[in-house]
Design an enzyme around this catalytic site. Structure first.
Site, PDB file in Angstrom:
ATOM      1  N   ARG A  28      30.958  -3.516  15.883  1.00  0.00           N
ATOM      2  CA  ARG A  28      32.022  -2.514  16.017  1.00  0.00           C
ATOM      3  C   ARG A  28      32.171  -2.034  17.455  1.00  0.00           C
ATOM      4  O   ARG A  28      32.536  -0.885  17.692  1.00  0.00           O
ATOM      5  CB  ARG A  28      31.776  -1.313  15.094  1.00  0.00           C
ATOM      6  CG  ARG A  28      31.938  -1.650  13.632  1.00  0.00           C
ATOM      7  CD  ARG A  28      32.044  -0.380  12.790  1.00  0.00           C
ATOM      8  NE  ARG A  28      31.931  -0.713  11.381  1.00  0.00           N
ATOM      9  CZ  ARG A  28      31.292   0.013  10.469  1.00  0.00           C
ATOM     10  NH1 ARG A  28      30.709   1.132  10.828  1.00  0.00           N
ATOM     11  NH2 ARG A  28      31.251  -0.363   9.219  1.00  0.00           N
ATOM     12  N   ARG A  32      36.439   3.151  17.499  1.00  0.00           N
ATOM     13  CA  ARG A  32      36.826   4.546  17.633  1.00  0.00           C
ATOM     14  C   ARG A  32      36.048   5.346  18.659  1.00  0.00           C
ATOM     15  O   ARG A  32      36.492   6.416  19.071  1.00  0.00           O
ATOM     16  CB  ARG A  32      36.704   5.243  16.267  1.00  0.00           C
ATOM     17  CG  ARG A  32      37.756   4.799  15.289  1.00  0.00           C
ATOM     18  CD  ARG A  32      37.532   5.412  13.916  1.00  0.00           C
ATOM     19  NE  ARG A  32      36.425   4.796  13.218  1.00  0.00           N
ATOM     20  CZ  ARG A  32      35.970   5.193  12.039  1.00  0.00           C
ATOM     21  NH1 ARG A  32      36.534   6.225  11.441  1.00  0.00           N
ATOM     22  NH2 ARG A  32      34.969   4.570  11.458  1.00  0.00           N
ATOM     23  N   ARG A  41      45.356   3.401  18.974  1.00  0.00           N
ATOM     24  CA  ARG A  41      45.497   3.680  17.532  1.00  0.00           C
ATOM     25  C   ARG A  41      46.582   4.732  17.295  1.00  0.00           C
ATOM     26  O   ARG A  41      47.316   4.657  16.308  1.00  0.00           O
ATOM     27  CB  ARG A  41      44.160   4.170  16.971  1.00  0.00           C
ATOM     28  CG  ARG A  41      44.172   4.426  15.470  1.00  0.00           C
ATOM     29  CD  ARG A  41      42.892   5.069  15.015  1.00  0.00           C
ATOM     30  NE  ARG A  41      42.687   6.353  15.655  1.00  0.00           N
ATOM     31  CZ  ARG A  41      41.575   7.076  15.566  1.00  0.00           C
ATOM     32  NH1 ARG A  41      40.559   6.619  14.862  1.00  0.00           N
ATOM     33  NH2 ARG A  41      41.452   8.240  16.169  1.00  0.00           N
ATOM     34  N   ASP A  78      39.092  -7.737  10.211  1.00  0.00           N
ATOM     35  CA  ASP A  78      38.453  -7.077   9.085  1.00  0.00           C
ATOM     36  C   ASP A  78      37.965  -8.146   8.122  1.00  0.00           C
ATOM     37  O   ASP A  78      38.572  -9.225   8.036  1.00  0.00           O
ATOM     38  CB  ASP A  78      39.429  -6.132   8.370  1.00  0.00           C
ATOM     39  CG  ASP A  78      38.703  -5.233   7.379  1.00  0.00           C
ATOM     40  OD1 ASP A  78      38.147  -4.206   7.826  1.00  0.00           O
ATOM     41  OD2 ASP A  78      38.657  -5.551   6.179  1.00  0.00           O
ATOM     42  N   TYR A 155      34.605  -5.557  -3.186  1.00  0.00           N
ATOM     43  CA  TYR A 155      35.852  -4.854  -2.828  1.00  0.00           C
ATOM     44  C   TYR A 155      36.951  -5.189  -3.830  1.00  0.00           C
ATOM     45  O   TYR A 155      37.678  -4.300  -4.297  1.00  0.00           O
ATOM     46  CB  TYR A 155      36.304  -5.260  -1.428  1.00  0.00           C
ATOM     47  CG  TYR A 155      35.708  -4.447  -0.314  1.00  0.00           C
ATOM     48  CD1 TYR A 155      36.064  -3.119  -0.130  1.00  0.00           C
ATOM     49  CD2 TYR A 155      34.783  -5.000   0.559  1.00  0.00           C
ATOM     50  CE1 TYR A 155      35.517  -2.365   0.907  1.00  0.00           C
ATOM     51  CE2 TYR A 155      34.232  -4.258   1.594  1.00  0.00           C
ATOM     52  CZ  TYR A 155      34.602  -2.934   1.759  1.00  0.00           C
ATOM     53  OH  TYR A 155      34.059  -2.191   2.769  1.00  0.00           O
TER      54      TYR A 155
END
Length: 354
Positions: A28, A32, A41, A78, A155
């Protein structure tokens, strides 16, 4: 290309070469905690726009490369990205995470799924990887990544993130044949997707079976391991020289089993001492990790000590320095920078590697 100098540093380590220091990247690392990412974003609030429009995915993938010069550049994407290509639509909602509606609950739904044709449904991934290879050249290794079947099935069946995985486990324990049919289809699709990523420019590919750590070891042997092996066998049949990495969160109980998957490198989470991980996995297996992401909230001395401790315990060959999980969103950017700086000076900070 000839000579090891022409081969990117991380790729040399992944192939087993003994180097002055371990290569370093972060799970990652594009995300963020970086202000440039948050600014982008704000302009492009839909996650799937950011991950599926090549110009945005390329830019985001390169943000940490420009800032920190890691040895690995992982494409921004992703694990759910290939699912629409086999007939499972999904969305990612900023506050809630991934949503699959309707979730997969019946044999009829599973039998309607179709083989993956990545050139048709995932051409944006190919474009992103090609551009990243062109951009970084030999200065870094380009990493691709995929989700493993158990986690993707979780998922698809739960329909969202889950705390207890009760829906997929109920299917596993009451209708195992139905779940195995889904896992088989996912395995073949993901093997195709890995090969497509390699053909598009990925030099190393990491498999994330993030939720397989929620399985008992005996269930891991039935519902996770065989499908990891199925992917690895298919990929190695056509791309034997591309190193593969397997990561599972909460993997202490299944660490040895991860080594049986056929991958070249096991990415170790922070709940296992790296020296013990080496011992448990055996001499031939490469390791990645495994600094606790929360260590990056500590002082610089603390961060340095944790990095050097991990490197010493991992030993001189086939170790890629990384975190034991993804970097946390509120990590101070200067601490991420210090992590990379320290890792790149490790050969001066530690006794000579032999």
């Amino acid at each position: 290309m000839t000579g090891s100098a022409q081969v990117p540093y991380l790729l040399r380590a992944a192939r087993g070469e003994i180097l002055e220091r371990p290569p370093v990247w972060m799970m990652r690392q594009a995300g963020r905690y970086m202000k440039v990412y948050r600014d982008l974003r704000d302009r492009y609030p839909a996650f799937r726009d950011r991950s599926e429009k090549p110009e945005l995915a390329i830019e985001i993938s390169l943000q940490p490369f420009r800032a920190f010069q890691p040895d690995g550049v992982i494409m921004f994407s992703d694990i759910l990205t290939p699912l629409p290509g086999i007939g499972i639509p999904f969305d990612i909602i900023e506050s809630r995470g991934p949503v699959i509606d309707p979730p997969i609950r019946t044999l009829e739904q599973i039998r309607q799924l179709h083989p993956l044709k990545p050139e048709e449904s995932l051409s944006f991934v190919g474009q992103t990887l090609k551009a990243l290879r062109q951009e970084v050249g030999n200065r870094a290794t380009v990493l691709g990544f995929v989700g493993s079947p158990w986690t993707l099935a979780a998922y698809a069946i739960e329909g969202k993130s889950s705390k207890d995985y009760s829906t997929i486990k109920r299917m596993a324990f009451t209708e195992p044949a139905m779940l195995h049919e889904l896992l088989s289809k996912l395995s073949d699709a993901i093997a195709t997707y890995v090969r497509y990523q390699i053909d598009s420019g990925a030099q190393v590919v990491q498999l994330f079976d993030s939720w397989a750590g929620q399985l008992t070891p005996q269930d891991y042997d039935v519902f996770a391991l065989p499908y990891q092996q199925r992917i690895v066998q298919q990929v190695k049949a056509t791309h034997p020289d591309t190193p593969l990495i397997l990561y599972i969160s909460g993997s202490a109980g299944v660490l040895e089993r991860m080594g049986q998957s056929g991958v070249d490198i096991v990415s170790v989470d922070w709940t296992v001492d790296m020296a013990e991980a080496r011992q448990r996995l055996g001499a031939g297996m490469g390791v990645q990790g495994n600094v606790d992401p929360c260590a990056l909230f500590g002082s610089k001395d603390f961060i340095r000590d944790r990095i050097l401790d991990t490197i010493q315990k991992a030993g001189p060959s086939k170790h890629i320095l990384n975190l034991g999980h993804g970097i946390l969103p509120n990590t101070p950017e200067e601490n991420a920078a210090f992590f990379f700086e320290t890792a790149k000076q490790a050969d001066q900070l530690l006794p000579a590697r032999t």
